[in-house]
Design an enzyme around this catalytic site. Structure first.
Site, PDB file in Angstrom:
ATOM      1  N   HIS A 191      -4.945  -4.418  17.408  1.00 26.71           N
ATOM      2  CA  HIS A 191      -3.701  -5.057  16.975  1.00 26.71           C
ATOM      3  C   HIS A 191      -3.267  -6.186  17.900  1.00 26.71           C
ATOM      4  O   HIS A 191      -2.695  -7.168  17.439  1.00 26.71           O
ATOM      5  CB  HIS A 191      -2.598  -4.007  16.782  1.00 26.71           C
ATOM      6  CG  HIS A 191      -2.859  -3.139  15.582  1.00 26.71           C
ATOM      7  ND1 HIS A 191      -3.288  -1.836  15.679  1.00 26.71           N
ATOM      8  CD2 HIS A 191      -2.814  -3.424  14.254  1.00 26.71           C
ATOM      9  CE1 HIS A 191      -3.476  -1.340  14.462  1.00 26.71           C
ATOM     10  NE2 HIS A 191      -3.201  -2.285  13.579  1.00 26.71           N
TER      11      HIS A 191
ATOM     12  N   ASP B 293       0.854   0.400   8.382  1.00 31.58           N
ATOM     13  CA  ASP B 293       1.025   1.365   9.473  1.00 31.58           C
ATOM     14  C   ASP B 293       2.052   0.901  10.507  1.00 31.58           C
ATOM     15  O   ASP B 293       2.427   1.648  11.402  1.00 31.58           O
ATOM     16  CB  ASP B 293      -0.326   1.660  10.147  1.00 31.58           C
ATOM     17  CG  ASP B 293      -1.032   0.384  10.579  1.00 31.58           C
ATOM     18  OD1 ASP B 293      -0.335  -0.612  10.879  1.00 31.58           O
ATOM     19  OD2 ASP B 293      -2.283   0.368  10.603  1.00 31.58           O
TER      20      ASP B 293
ATOM     21  N   ASP C   2       1.772  -5.781  -4.675  1.00 36.00           N
ATOM     22  CA  ASP C   2       0.425  -6.316  -4.560  1.00 36.00           C
ATOM     23  C   ASP C   2       0.553  -7.716  -3.945  1.00 36.00           C
ATOM     24  O   ASP C   2       1.246  -8.576  -4.508  1.00 36.00           O
ATOM     25  CB  ASP C   2      -0.165  -6.378  -5.970  1.00 36.00           C
ATOM     26  CG  ASP C   2      -1.605  -6.851  -5.992  1.00 36.00           C
ATOM     27  OD1 ASP C   2      -1.946  -7.743  -5.176  1.00 36.00           O
ATOM     28  OD2 ASP C   2      -2.381  -6.357  -6.813  1.00 36.00           O
ATOM     29  N   ALA C   3      -0.077  -7.936  -2.807  1.00 34.21           N
ATOM     30  CA  ALA C   3       0.126  -9.183  -2.072  1.00 34.21           C
ATOM     31  C   ALA C   3      -0.188 -10.404  -2.932  1.00 34.21           C
ATOM     32  O   ALA C   3       0.470 -11.443  -2.830  1.00 34.21           O
ATOM     33  CB  ALA C   3      -0.740  -9.192  -0.809  1.00 34.21           C
TER      34      ALA C   3
ATOM     35  N   ASP D 100      -3.862  -8.131   7.218  1.00 33.84           N
ATOM     36  CA  ASP D 100      -4.509  -6.904   7.694  1.00 33.84           C
ATOM     37  C   ASP D 100      -4.789  -5.986   6.509  1.00 33.84           C
ATOM     38  O   ASP D 100      -4.206  -4.919   6.373  1.00 33.84           O
ATOM     39  CB  ASP D 100      -3.574  -6.223   8.705  1.00 33.84           C
ATOM     40  CG  ASP D 100      -4.266  -5.091   9.444  1.00 33.84           C
ATOM     41  OD1 ASP D 100      -5.517  -5.019   9.388  1.00 33.84           O
ATOM     42  OD2 ASP D 100      -3.569  -4.271  10.062  1.00 33.84           O
TER      43      ASP D 100
END
Ligand SMILES: Cc1cc2nc3c(=O)[nH]c(=O)nc-3n(C[C@H](O)[C@H](O)[C@H](O)COP(=O)(O)OP(=O)(O)OC[C@H]3O[C@@H](n4cnc5c(N)ncnc54)[C@H](O)[C@@H]3O)c2cc1C
Lengths: 589, 507
Positions: free
Chosen positions: B267, B295, B349-350, B367
């Site tokens: 990250h 996350d 949904d991106a 990511d």
């Protein structure tokens, strides 16, 4: 024969989908009680206005001079009858040529004809109701390229100079999959379990197509090219139009069941005709005209969520005098060169108007011409050319082809035969169950009389939202004793039952998933390229102008394709523009 | 006569049980081995032929048909009943799944094949032959019908595979136990012992049912290295968190997303090059976007920059972002990043989210999971990267995780080349993350850019030196020719499939 109203479910299903459906494995244990059908309606076709004009068109007394003198009169240079792809392209081209004084009259409440789609309606995405794709043009199709560029539908060119479709308007990979023996597989040809012989025949078929792609006549023309008029009309090519695609395959010893099914699918997909009814010329056209080079790939497709309606909407946008819900009941050609043609149109409220135009574009199906155009039906033909000698493309004298030439315009028009279609759009709540290969753009159920479904929402890039599917069904009369054509008269519920039974083979829980199901029935939707039609006299005659009336509908090409409708629209517009300019020049002189 | 009808009832129960075991085996095999068509047909094939064997073997049973029938019931109950737990364990230990599968299917099939012939012989005396055949077969088929309907509609959804097999084992054992009374006349000796045995079998199976939940969890734990501390199935994926001596791990659909031991390497490398590169243009970052990254760990890194006023995270799965905001170990690890007042979480949904208009962002972090299917593949297409360019300015910086340049070298270069094809300038870089091996990223901008040379203070992995070294690619990770990933070819998904064989272990 029973009437559809008295059919029971079983008869309807077996007529629509074939006897085999009742005997599907799995149906034995899982004979689910019929769950209630999802809501939905019959869409499209304005039948009431349709009937109104039909009644009027048959009543000659409504069109005598005294009657007509009392109608509101609109003067213009050009009237275009029909706002399908051909009529709209003609309008666009006329405007480009500087002819702005034109009116487009359309029977339906929306333009687009058989290419119409809904942008925002009852579904979570736009949906097509008819034509839904165009093969990306090859580099020689400069006019179509110009249109598509204006639409932003192209993204540069490939190494051979052919345009590349814009990414999101090209079918998402995987482009197609098929349902076969209990699972989905990628592609269209039934390869699982194919024998060596099957595959050899497939390859032989492909190399025969390649040979036709490479073929040139003495004038250097291809046999199959879009638009079809640029192709060869040599004896060898014309001979292909005399036999069916089935007979052509058999004459090349191509009899593999899987191959025949594959080619049959292609014919049904493009023409709404079975293998035995499609002319070999048209069948080969489907494969060879879309291939730039032998052994090359087929041209990629362009498609939009609302189908080709996306393009017709664009074409219609620039027109300030496009009148929808306005049906033409009668076209009366000009009695002399100095006079105007009169076009009488009806609105749903019964009101009538008269449009007086210098030239008329008839962009509705030819089969209507004998009823709508005064004097057309009985207009006798000089040996085999247009009666007024206006035509200039009937130059060749292939006498044999004209032997059985029709005696009148009306007779010629009645040789135009059309395929009927049913299109359904389904709103699901989420993806139904399935096994095998992942969802594709085009999802074909092998062995079904339907063409399967397009994953319309998937094509939009939506993988997780509620799916929208568009289901296609050509109504094919291969057996006259079968009342299949009557299927068209079935109501929404009967069709919904057919659609769901068809999809249930591949998606057991489809009935639970479907939230809405709307149905479009197309009566006379697609010209049928049966053997003899493309190179026959009737088609030639139907495409000849007649007393200032120019025929643009795709049916005059013998092929139900966007590119043909577009091309016809342009050519007719060019001819009219030239005539109007010549006339103006004469007047000035 | 009464005895006959009761025995026919037995036929019905037996038929249901028999089909259920077959379905359980088929379903489990499809679940574990994939390709349901093959698994179902081989299971059915083995099962049916074993039934034939059983039927044939029945001729060797001489005069003790009743006793053998009860014994067979108990054996089916035990083996059929425990078939699902046994197979699950074999799978969990990764050993002998296939041999065990066919062995169990074969034994159960043989025993089930014995049942009907024996029963028919027992019934022979009380029914005329034509009645016998017609009734026995009718009940058998009705039983099969009930099982085949109940299995997908009720049993699997309500009970799950393990409990289903155990419950029907109990049914079989009860038939056996009941048989000791129904057929008492023809069994003669040893009735008590038979009843005791039936009792034991039933107790074992009931015990199994009671333990089924723990067993499911146990077998799932065997599939992961650590102990499962959370598992849930959302609309989109299966989310499992495991823990071991050194830390905990997140799996999505069985694929490791991070391990708390070394996720900081991943990250830090994902986030800081983009932000530093933006800052090194003498610009102050105000708005940042994370696509994926539910996350909250990339967000934790972003929140180190106090100048950021608005942070948006777009992740498909509400279950994931919910977990990242409420599940203690994860909240602790991401330092409650998703709960920060500057952070807005969007579940969408991106690709579809990018269709809507948005204010431009200074920094974008991408990511997403690796492109293992078409729905993920679309997030790496020229189309996607073109849409992305609508939410940035010329100064903005984008960082993207781009799979491993070592194990999936073609995927790595395909992703970067695809960005270039969509008119981005891209610098490849890599970091070493022990859980994953060498990992690849791209740093991109609309204008030509240079690699950052500084790092913020206080990071665990990156300092100015390491930051610069990230952008030095060893030869074996260098460019290779690749095609461009488009919606209409999804070549990247094919590259990923082809490379999926190569893993750190296999190297
Ligand atoms: C279900 C279906 C799917 C298809 N799929 C494809 C495809 O994928 N790709 C493809 O290239 N082609 C496809 N086609 C073929 C399609 O028909 C052609 O591509 C093209 O759209 C035809 O345009 P047109 O202008 O020739 O005719 P039409 O679309 O038939 O237009 C004629 C117009 O005239 C109007 N009209 C009729 N009578 C009157 C009147 N009296 N007064 C006023 N107006 C009148 C009609 O309402 C209509 O709008 C499909 C057709 C159907 C039915």
């Amino acid at each position: 024969m029973t009437s559809p109203a008295s059919w029971n479910r079983r008869q309807i299903i077996t007529t629509a989908l074939g006897a085999a459906v009742g005997l599907l494995p799995g149906c034995r244990y899982r004979r689910t009680p019929l769950s209630p059908l999802p809501p939905g309606e019959l869409v499209g076709a304005d039948f009431s206005l349709g009937h109104l004009v039909r009644d009027q068109a048959r009543n000659d007394s409504l069109f005598d001079d005294s009657q007509l003198a009392s109608l509101p009169r609109v003067e213009c240079d050009v009237v275009i009858v029909g706002a399908g792809v051909s009529g709209l392209s003609a309008a666009r081209r006329l405007k480009q040529q500087g002819i702005d004084d034109l009116v487009v009259l359309e029977l339906e409440s929306v333009s687009g004809g058989t290419a119409r789609g809904d942008q925002a309606g009852a579904f979570s995405t736009p949906v097509p109701w008819g034509a839904h794709y165009i093969p990306a043009p090859m580099k020689h199709q400069t006019e179509l390229i110009a249109l598509l560029e204006e639409l932003g539908a192209l993204e540069g060119v490939d190494s051979e100079g052919h345009p590349i479709p814009r990414e999101e308007w090209s079918p998402r990979a995987p482009e197609s999959r098929f349902w076969f023996r209990g699972s989905w597989y990628e592609g269209l040809y039934a390869w699982p379990g194919a024998s060596d012989d099957d595959l050899n025949q497939l390859h032989k078929f492909e190399s025969l197509i390649d040979a036709w792609v490479a073929w040139r006549d003495e004038q250097g023309r291809r046999a199959f090219i879009i638009p079809a008029d640029q192709g060869s009309d040599s004896a060898e090519v014309r001979a292909l139009d005399r036999l069916s695609m089935h007979d052509w395959l058999v004459s090349h010893e191509l009899t593999s069941e899987r191959l025949l099914d594959y080619v049959d699918y292609a014919c049904r997909d493009d023409y709404g005709l079975g293998l035995r009814q499609t002319s070999a010329w048209a069948g080969l056209f489907y494969f060879a005209a879309r291939q730039a080079t032998p052994e090359g790939e087929s041209r990629p497709y362009l498609t939009w969520p609302e189908g080709n309606g996306f393009v017709t909407r664009f074409l219609a946008r620039g027109l300030n005098r496009l009148e929808t819900s306005t049906a033409v009941a009668r076209v009366i050609p000009a009695a002399s060169v100095s006079e105007r043609a009169r076009v009488i149109a009806v609105r749903p409220d019964g009101s009538r108007r008269l449009f007086a135009a210098k030239q008329v574009v008839f962009a509705a199906p030819q089969m209507l011409a004998p009823y709508m155009i005064a004097g057309y039906d009985s207009s006798a033909l000089l040996p085999w050319r247009g009666t007024d000698g206006e035509g200039d493309n009937a130059t060749e004298s292939n006498e044999e082809a004209w032997e059985a030439a029709p005696a009148t315009r009306g007779e010629a028009a009645r040789e135009f035969r059309y395929a009927a279609w049913v299109v359904a759009n389904l709103q699901l709540d989420r993806a139904p169950k399935e096994t095998g290969h992942e969802l594709a753009w085009d999802n074909v159920i092998l062995g079904s009389k339907s063409l399967g479904y397009l994953a319309t929402s998937y094509q939009r890039g939506d993988d997780h939202g509620p799916p929208v599917w568009s289901w296609y069904y050509p109504v094919i009369d291969d057996d006259p004793s079968q009342p299949r054509r009557r299927l068209l008269e079935l109501d929404r519920d009967a069709w919904a039952e057919i659609v769901l039974t068809d999809l249930e083979r591949a998606h057991g829980d489809i009935r639970e998933r479907v939230q809405r199901l709307d149905v479009m029935r197309w009566g006379h939707a697609m010209i049928q390229p049966v053997p003899g039609f493309r190179f026959g006299a009737a088609r030639r005659l139907g495409s000849e102008p007649w007393r200032g009336i120019h025929f643009a509908h795709s049916d005059t090409s013998g092929l139900p394709l966007f590119e043909e409708a577009f091309e016809r629209g342009l050519r007719v517009a060019d001819a009219i523009a030239k005539r109007l300019k010549d006339d103006a020049g004469e007047e000035a002189a | 006569m009464r005895q006959a009808s009761l025995l026919l009832l037995n036929v019905f129960v037996i038929a249901i049980c028999g089909l259920v075991y077959e379905l359980v085996a088929g379903a489990l095999a499809s679940y574990v081995l994939g390709d349901s068509v093959t698994q179902f047909s081989t299971c059915i094939g083995v099962y049916l032929s074993a039934m034939g064997l059983g039927a044939w073997l029945s001729r060797f049973v001489e005069n003790s048909a009743s006793r053998v029938f009860v014994e067979v019931e108990l054996a089916v109950a035990l083996i059929g009943g425990f078939s699902a737990p046994l197979l699950f364990s074999a799978f969990a230990y990764g050993a002998f799944f296939r041999p065990l599968l066919y062995l169990i299917v074969g034994i159960v099939g043989t025993l089930v094949g014995l049942e009907l012939p024996l029963l028919m012989r027992i019934l022979r005396d009380s029914l005329a032959f034509k009645d016998l055949i017609s009734r026995v077969l009718t009940f058998d088929y009705i039983g099969a019908l009930v099982a085949s309907i109940a299995f997908p509609l009720f049993l699997v959804p309500q009970l799950g595979l393990i409990r289903t097999s155990l419950v029907f084992g109990i049914a079989n054992a009860l038939v056996g136990l009941w048989g000791t009374w129904l057929l008492a006349d023809s069994i003669h000796r040893g009735l008590t012992l038979l009843r005791w045995r039936a009792g034991i079998v039933i107790v074992l199976l009931v015990g199994g049912v009671i333990q089924a939940d723990r067993f499911t969890q146990w077998s799932e734990e065997r599939l992961y290295d650590g102990q499962i501390i959370h598992s849930s199935t959302s609309n989109y994926q299966r989310i499992v968190v495991t823990s071991d001596q050194v830390g905990f791990q997140l799996y999505l659909n069985g694929n490791l997303q991070f391990s708390s031991v070394d996720e900081y390497r991943y990250h830090e490398a994902l986030v800081h090059p983009a932000v530093r590169s933006f800052i090194e243009q003498e610009r102050v970052p105000r708005r940042a976007l994370i696509l994926g990254g539910g996350d909250g760990l990339a967000m934790r890194e972003l929140l180190r920059y106090s100048s950021l006023e608005s942070l948006t995270l777009v992740d498909l799965d509400p279950a994931m972002t919910e977990l990242a905001s409420t599940f203690d170990p994860l909240v602790e690890l991401n330092q409650a990043s998703l709960l920060d007042p500057r952070v807005e979480v969007v579940n969408d949904d991106a690709m579809l989210w990018l269709e809507q208009p948005h204010e431009p962002f200074d920094v974008v972090i991408i990511d997403f999971p690796d492109p293992s299917n078409y729905a993920l593949g679309k997030l790496y297409t020229t189309r996607f990267f073109r849409m992305l360019s609508r939410v940035v300015t010329d100064d903005s910086r984008v960082a993207i995780q781009a799979t491993s340049p070592l194990f999936t070298r073609r995927c790595f270069w395909c992703i970067l080349r695809t960005m270039e094809a969509a008119d981005w300038h891209v610098l490849p870089y890599q970091a070493s993350v022990p859980s994953f091996g060498v990992w690849g990223f791209g740093l991109a901008a609309r204008e030509p850019l240079v690699a950052p040379s500084t790092a913020p203070d206080g990071l665990k992995h990156l300092d100015a030196d390491t930051m610069q070294s990230l952008f030095r690619l060893p030869t074996d990770l260098g460019p290779i020719p690749v095609e461009i990933q488009r919606l209409d070819n999804q070549i990247l998904v094919r590259y990923h499939d082809e490379a999926a064989m190569v893993t750190p272990e296999s190297l």
